[in-house]
Write an enzyme that holds these catalytic residues in place. Structure first.
Site, PDB file in Angstrom:
ATOM      1  N   GLU B  29     -19.191 -26.130  25.729  1.00 47.47           N
ATOM      2  CA  GLU B  29     -19.208 -25.791  24.172  1.00 47.47           C
ATOM      3  C   GLU B  29     -20.272 -27.139  23.700  1.00 47.47           C
ATOM      4  OE1 GLU B  29     -15.327 -26.208  23.261  1.00 47.47           O
ATOM      5  OE2 GLU B  29     -14.825 -24.394  24.114  1.00 47.47           O
ATOM      6  N   GLU B  70     -12.653 -21.619  26.257  1.00 45.37           N
ATOM      7  CA  GLU B  70     -12.610 -22.429  27.700  1.00 45.37           C
ATOM      8  C   GLU B  70     -12.373 -21.784  28.676  1.00 45.37           C
ATOM      9  OE1 GLU B  70     -11.420 -23.485  24.917  1.00 45.37           O
ATOM     10  OE2 GLU B  70     -12.428 -25.245  24.554  1.00 45.37           O
ATOM     11  N   PHE B  93     -12.729 -31.991  26.135  1.00 42.46           N
ATOM     12  CA  PHE B  93     -11.636 -32.933  26.318  1.00 42.46           C
ATOM     13  C   PHE B  93     -10.510 -32.227  27.457  1.00 42.46           C
ATOM     14  CE2 PHE B  93     -12.702 -33.624  21.808  1.00 42.46           C
ATOM     15  CZ  PHE B  93     -12.684 -34.926  21.729  1.00 42.46           C
ATOM     16  N   ALA B  94     -10.155 -33.292  28.300  1.00 42.87           N
ATOM     17  CA  ALA B  94      -9.385 -32.824  29.407  1.00 42.87           C
ATOM     18  C   ALA B  94      -8.103 -32.379  28.778  1.00 42.87           C
ATOM     19  CB  ALA B  94      -8.921 -34.052  30.401  1.00 42.87           C
ATOM     20  N   ASP B  95      -7.663 -32.524  27.717  1.00 40.25           N
ATOM     21  CA  ASP B  95      -6.378 -31.864  27.066  1.00 40.25           C
ATOM     22  C   ASP B  95      -6.619 -30.410  27.165  1.00 40.25           C
ATOM     23  OD1 ASP B  95      -5.242 -34.603  25.147  1.00 40.25           O
ATOM     24  OD2 ASP B  95      -7.503 -34.491  25.626  1.00 40.25           O
ATOM     25  N   PHE B  96      -7.847 -29.730  27.019  1.00 42.99           N
ATOM     26  CA  PHE B  96      -8.024 -28.406  27.017  1.00 42.99           C
ATOM     27  C   PHE B  96      -7.760 -27.746  28.421  1.00 42.99           C
ATOM     28  CE2 PHE B  96     -11.544 -29.192  23.614  1.00 42.99           C
ATOM     29  CZ  PHE B  96     -10.278 -29.782  22.700  1.00 42.99           C
ATOM     30  N   ILE B  97      -7.177 -28.415  29.287  1.00 42.54           N
ATOM     31  CA  ILE B  97      -6.842 -27.663  30.808  1.00 42.54           C
ATOM     32  C   ILE B  97      -5.979 -26.704  30.480  1.00 42.54           C
ATOM     33  CG2 ILE B  97      -7.620 -29.612  32.542  1.00 42.54           C
ATOM     34  CD1 ILE B  97      -4.682 -30.099  32.763  1.00 42.54           C
ATOM     35  N   HIS B 139      -5.677 -34.842  21.931  1.00 44.23           N
ATOM     36  CA  HIS B 139      -7.173 -35.363  22.359  1.00 44.23           C
ATOM     37  C   HIS B 139      -7.434 -36.641  23.228  1.00 44.23           C
ATOM     38  CE1 HIS B 139      -8.087 -32.066  19.560  1.00 44.23           C
ATOM     39  NE2 HIS B 139      -9.564 -32.051  19.755  1.00 44.23           N
TER      40      HIS B 139
HETATM   41  C1  LIG Z   1      -9.477 -25.277  22.791  1.00 45.68           C
HETATM   42  C2  LIG Z   1     -10.296 -26.383  21.992  1.00 45.68           C
HETATM   43  N1  LIG Z   1     -11.594 -26.210  22.396  1.00 45.68           N
HETATM   44  C3  LIG Z   1     -12.460 -26.904  21.714  1.00 45.68           C
HETATM   45  C4  LIG Z   1     -12.221 -27.946  20.898  1.00 45.68           C
HETATM   46  C5  LIG Z   1     -12.973 -29.005  20.127  1.00 45.68           C
HETATM   47  N2  LIG Z   1     -13.202 -28.457  18.702  1.00 45.68           N
HETATM   48  C6  LIG Z   1     -12.665 -28.998  17.862  1.00 45.68           C
HETATM   49  S1  LIG Z   1     -13.021 -28.158  16.260  1.00 45.68           S
HETATM   50  C7  LIG Z   1     -14.241 -27.225  17.183  1.00 45.68           C
HETATM   51  C8  LIG Z   1     -15.058 -26.166  16.168  1.00 45.68           C
HETATM   52  C9  LIG Z   1     -14.208 -25.310  15.520  1.00 45.68           C
HETATM   53  O1  LIG Z   1     -14.774 -24.415  14.816  1.00 45.68           O
HETATM   54  P1  LIG Z   1     -14.165 -23.544  13.862  1.00 45.68           P
HETATM   55  O2  LIG Z   1     -13.351 -22.828  14.428  1.00 45.68           O
HETATM   56  O3  LIG Z   1     -15.447 -22.869  13.152  1.00 45.68           O
HETATM   57  O4  LIG Z   1     -13.633 -24.561  12.776  1.00 45.68           O
HETATM   58  P2  LIG Z   1     -14.337 -25.405  11.689  1.00 45.68           P
HETATM   59  O5  LIG Z   1     -14.566 -26.800  12.364  1.00 45.68           O
HETATM   60  O6  LIG Z   1     -15.799 -24.861  11.291  1.00 45.68           O
HETATM   61  O7  LIG Z   1     -13.286 -25.738  10.608  1.00 45.68           O
HETATM   62  C10 LIG Z   1     -14.318 -27.476  18.277  1.00 45.68           C
HETATM   63  C11 LIG Z   1     -15.381 -26.857  19.375  1.00 45.68           C
HETATM   64  C12 LIG Z   1     -10.910 -27.783  20.679  1.00 45.68           C
HETATM   65  N3  LIG Z   1     -10.313 -28.762  19.629  1.00 45.68           N
HETATM   66  N4  LIG Z   1      -9.743 -27.049  20.954  1.00 45.68           N
END
Ligand SMILES: Cc1ncc(C[n+]2csc(CCOP(=O)(O)OP(=O)(O)O)c2C)c(N)n1
Ligand SMILES: Cc1ncc(C[n+]2csc(CCOP(=O)(O)OP(=O)(O)O)c2C)c(N)n1
Ligand SMILES: [Mg+2]
Ligand SMILES: [Mg+2]
Lengths: 323, 336, 323, 336
Positions: B29, B70, B93-97, B139
């Site tokens: 991402e 992921e 983030f490793a938290d996403f495993i 996180h």
């Molecule tokens: C499972 C996971 N993958 C990636 C992230 C990192 N991350 C946090 S917010 C975000 C974008 C989210 O986009 P959207 O759903 O459109 O919400 P917005 O930020 O626009 O409110 C990402 C990739 C995360 N927190 N959790």
């Protein structure tokens, strides 16, 4: 569509091989010859073969827990498969994988998989590789009607559409996921193919108990995918003739259901009928193939029975390439 | 040799690998960022600054921005690897495993073994990990313990720029899946980095310090905390061996045992909570294999058995720090 | 649609509270007052408020990493939120959660969530509880355009359709997931709402920068869901006025984009315009509300600054109910 | 008291709980089975026979067959629990924790702490686990080590019918999330089960045997293997304490330490591979807290560091068995 005689004979032979492989396993499992639990593919032969007859070894497939048919259709060594299912050291995977984990990456068979839905994202990755190679190759994920509810399957379709790679999602809808009917478990408004369309890809529908129907839809689909490098999907309406796994009492079936399916939805029967009426092939030729396949399966079982067993010390092999 | 920080070392290693080997691709991402926006992809350069410049050089077919998926990211890496490529997948983030756990623990980890030794799945998963930035419970986790537990995965966690380059480069040459942990609080850490195709073999510790009185085994960011504690202890004439295992799977058991055989004292420092972690793992190793050498009970300095709290005061209490390490060392010396 | 004056004043006050809360955080974060990283909701006020004004405390919501707006709209204590964001012991979550993890289950706010896509399945479970209670209550999952690509979100929609529970999927499409545009990351053929339709549920679309548009579409949707206990979805076209997180240099934006959005897509401005022309409310009344909210936020920041800090020993509390 | 097997004990406990408490619901794949089929739901009774009869009594609103969507299953359980229910989610195989890992490790485990102690998330996840049926690498794993590592989760693994009832019942009364591991090879194991609202508190071992010469700590199915080994050793006059922890989180440290203080010898038997597992965890505990009591190096009897192989010959070599346990015990006695 024009068919060559050789092509049709090859397709029939593949389907007959799958059928006899599975029927024979059904018998041997009942005798207690085979360890573990086994999911038979009989009934769905037209799906695997209708898809894979279009492929060569640079095209790749990922398969499921019900993978024997896909393996045979993609060209895995039948002896090696049988030995694997018997748990022999000489098996395709040295007896470490078994029925659910047969693979031969050298011919583009990237693996059967015990985790429902795990394969679809892998096909997207294989499609990245296919696209990078630049030769119009494709990667195919086989999934069931059950697997179409797993999040990974959706993610894979979306990602394939977003990154524009030649991944193909083949949904074999055999109307059951274990003991649950697709009428219940698939919330989809229309059909499974329509889910793929919602992700922005083209989708086809075909009769997965009929070789010609599947083969022809796949011809169109592959033309499209190979020329655009875009993903696509196909839903195949098909049937399984045995239980979910060997030993399944199948109390979810209607009375006489399997008999009716074997009567009305048998891919080998319908192939024979059309092949003969279309005069490409004679009944004799097909009978001869059946017999040849029967001998091949006999030999495979014989060989698997006699094949070398693993030694306990082998348990530690091949965890890593290097350590 | 040139001086750079860990972020730069990783970035350089990725550049070199993609240059050298056309089968190396990067996906995740916002690894480029900016896809489908007015700003465009070259404007961003990734979230962590580790992929800066890659998209400009290698294009979107090799530097692949993905949707937030992921499982599909790691799954696609798995499939691409089976198909002959060398994918590098980034988990922001490793938290996403947990979100892609199956592809890590049941797929990538098992292909080689399960498929009879013939399949090869050289995926490198880069996991950005660790506490210290008030990013709260989801996180901030380290989680390398969970992946070290899985046969079939190799696990690396550099604590210096040279090791960041050497270990990542090694991973990109090998045929095994590697979980490559990058501590977010270490990205800015500077050091000398060898030029060229520098590799650090897995399963060999770095002796961060030799002191002879106590053996400290510390992972990732904990190495620098151990060094701080050792500086303090040195004032009292206490000399610490500080061992940075660099890879937890494979683990260089011999080097750890050798040191404990000399010092008779073991302190293991781990950013994870205590249960089924590396502190216990190394302690058990030593208890089994250097039993007679131990002159005092081994000490485990770990995070507590809690999620990572948000508030700075709480997070500071959560992360094992130099004072706790120093105290543990003293306990092993005062014992008996 | 008929609106009551009280209702409109309440809605405006909620939107103004969100806006000022976020604008103020933006300032305080720049000063280095606030730990961690924070995702501001400014720009999307009409979405949270247009949805939550229909709910009472037996209805439940699950939120996202960008959750302040949902919390305020659902009725979380603003002082408690501010203290939480400052990391105080007196915060809604005792300073252990922070900006991304605010919850108050006692009023049906089941939690903001740092994991993208984690909330949607939880809303399905809350909807099971809502249905079991038998009072026409609902459970709502807020998701972004990014979250709509996470497998969990798809699974949740499918499961809600299959098990028939009153779960509502609100997709706030602010056109960015971090630094990536929805034009790239969402492979969907039509729009996000059409994905929900592919799972067999009804879906609505509305302007998430306009209170009236969102509120009216939600009125229809909720009528449908409360009376059928079936799931539904709505896609809200909305905007975020700040970066993905505070500190984001926003190089992905077009030149002047934020200025244009603040001009053309400001929910508070458009509310004022229509409210005044529709004569329910006077500019003076709204100005007075703005001022009152301003004082409330001032007091909240003051209180948060002075609030008790956690003691290191508190780190061990509340992991389990009993151990 | 009545005699029944573990399958029946679990089934009975679920019946009782659903009868007693209308907020208890069960959800999972084919927990009833037969939805949307000609056979109908009452014909099946679940895959494992543990939910037989529930759908007939409590109906499809409380016994919920789901699509194949483990994240949604566990996520829905999480949400229902936050909303005041007591969901029991079934994972048909514990191997599937990777598919729903985030809901386990970042959601259910953290709500209470992260939300300031006010949220309550009493989810019971039933995980069917273990090797021994030639189900190969993705359907045979134990994985309780990975969840024991996570603060906020409680982990139970009964090895007798009475404990199956007592622990499950306890889980269904508590306010914490419980990971309840059921070994597929133990379902048929019979024993006496107390009637009524029988509960076994978490964090208290069962002393499966007292022998005094060596302490064996064994988990789940390994308890019966330890008993077999102990029978053999008894022929030579060697007496084993066999400790069945029953819950690994919380762990009854005291009972283990007490025993080792008497015996001076420790053997830990664990069906998981060795790294970052419970064998290491318990060994480290003892090394730290009963250091002076140990008269011989502790022994870890675990599966090897490999995936679970399919072939019966290989799987037998994989699973720790009585001979390996016996040998380990003898090593601790012969030492020195
Ligand atoms: C499972 C996971 N993958 C990636 C992230 C990192 N991350 C946090 S917010 C975000 C974008 C989210 O986009 P959207 O759903 O459109 O919400 P917005 O930020 O626009 O409110 C990402 C990739 C995360 N927190 N959790
Ligand atoms: C992640 C996961 N969940 C559940 C299972 C158990 N399981 C194995 S096959 C199956 C049904 C699959 O149905 P479908 O996709 O329709 O394939 P079919 O069996 O009909 O070929 C289930 C639930 C599994 N192996 N993996
Ligand atoms: Mg099916
Ligand atoms: Mg967005």
């Amino acid at each position: 569509m024009q068919y060559s005689k050789d092509g049709l004979l090859r397709a029939y032979r593949r389907m007959a091989t799958i059928r006899q492989f599975e029927e024979r396993l059904h018998e041997e499992i009942a005798k207690g010859e085979i360890p573990g639990f086994t999911h038979l593919y009989a009934g769905q032969e037209a799906a695997a073969v209708g898809v894979c007859e279009h492929l060569d070894s640079d095209d790749m497939i990922v398969s499921t827990h019900r993978g024997h048919g896909h393996c045979i259709a993609k060209g895995c060594d039948v002896d090696g498969m049988m030995k694997e299912i018997y748990g022999s050291r000489e098996g395709l995977c040295k007896g470490r994988g078994g029925s659910m984990h047969i693979a031969d990456t050298s011919i583009g068979m990237l693996g059967a998989n015990g985790i429902v839905g795990a394969g679809a994202p892998q096909a997207v990755g294989a499609a990245i590789a296919a696209k990078a190679a630049g030769k119009g190759k494709v990667a195919i994920a086989f999934s069931g009607d059950g697997a179409c509810n797993q999040g990974t399957t959706f993610e894979a379709m979306n990602m394939a559409a977003v990154i524009k790679v030649p991944a193909i999602f083949v949904f074999e809808n055999n109307h059951y996921s274990e003991h649950t009917g697709d009428a219940y478990a698939v919330g989809t408004a229309l059909d499974i193919a329509s889910r793929a369309e919602a992700f922005g890809m083209r989708a086809w529908r075909a009769n997965g108990c009929d070789f010609y129907s599947t083969f022809e839809a796949m011809a169109e689909l592959l033309d499209y995918v190979r020329s655009t490098n875009l993903p696509a999907a196909i839903e195949l309406d098909t049937e399984r003739f045995y239980g979910h796994f060997e030993g399944d009492p199948q109390r979810y079936r209607a009375k006489g259901e399997v008999a009716r399916l074997r009567e009305e939805r048998d891919a080998l029967k319908s192939f024979r009928a059309s092949a003969v009426t279309k005069t490409y092939l004679s009944t004799d030729e097909l009978d001869a193939l059946d017999a040849a396949v029967g001998e091949e399966i006999d030999r495979a079982v014989e060989a698997a029975r006699k094949a070398e067993r693993p030694d306990p010390s082998h348990v530690l092999e091949d965890v890593y390439a290097s350590y | 040799m040139s001086v750079m920080n860990i972020r730069e070392a990783i970035n350089q290693t990725l550049h070199d690998a993609m240059e050298r080997d056309p089968s190396v691709i990067l996906l995740g991402e916002d690894v480029a960022g900016g896809a489908g926006t007015a700003g465009g992809q070259e404007a961003i350069g990734g979230i962590w600054g580790t992929s800066t410049g890659l998209i400009g050089k290698f294009g979107p077919d090799r530097v692949i921005d993905t949707p937030i998926s992921e499982s599909a990211i790691v799954g696609a890496a798995a499939g691409a690897a089976l198909a002959g490529m060398r994918p590098v997948a980034e988990l922001m983030f490793a938290d996403f495993i947990g979100v892609c756990g199956d592809q890590l623990i049941n797929q990538i980890a098992k292909f080689r073994y399960m498929f009879g030794g013939k399949a090869r799945c050289p995926v490198v998963v880069r996991l950005i990990y660790g506490a210290g930035m008030n990013s709260a419970a989801q996180h901030s986790q380290a989680f390398y313990n969970l992946l070290t537990a899985i046969p079939g995965l190799k696990v690396a966690m550099p604590s210096t720029p040279a090791d960041a380059k050497g270990l990542l480069n090694e991973a990109l040459h090998g045929d095994d899946p590697v979980m490559f942990f990058e501590h977010k609080a270490l990205y800015g850490k500077k050091g000398e980095v060898p030029e060229g195709d520098y590799r650090v073999p897995f399963g060999h510790v770095r002796m961060a310090r030799e002191g002879g009185d106590v053996t400290i085994v510390a992972f990732g960011r904990m190495v620098s905390f151990a060094e701080k504690a050792a500086d303090k202890l040195a004032e009292d004439g206490i000399g610490c061996d500080i061992i940075d295992p660099r890879t937890t799977s494979p683990l260089d058991e011999e080097a750890i045992l050798d040191s404990v055989e000399q010092t008779g004292r073991l302190v293991v420092v781990d950013e994870c909570p205590p249960r089924c972690g590396l502190a216990a793992d190394v302690t058990a190793l030593v208890a089994q294999k250097a039993f007679t050498s131990l002159d005092a009970p081994p000490e485990c300095v770990t995070a507590p058995h809690t999620p990572v709290p948000f508030s700075p005061e709480l997070e500071r209490a959560y992360v094992p720090g130099p004072p706790a390490i120093e105290a543990a060392v003293r306990r092993t010396l005062d014992w008996g």
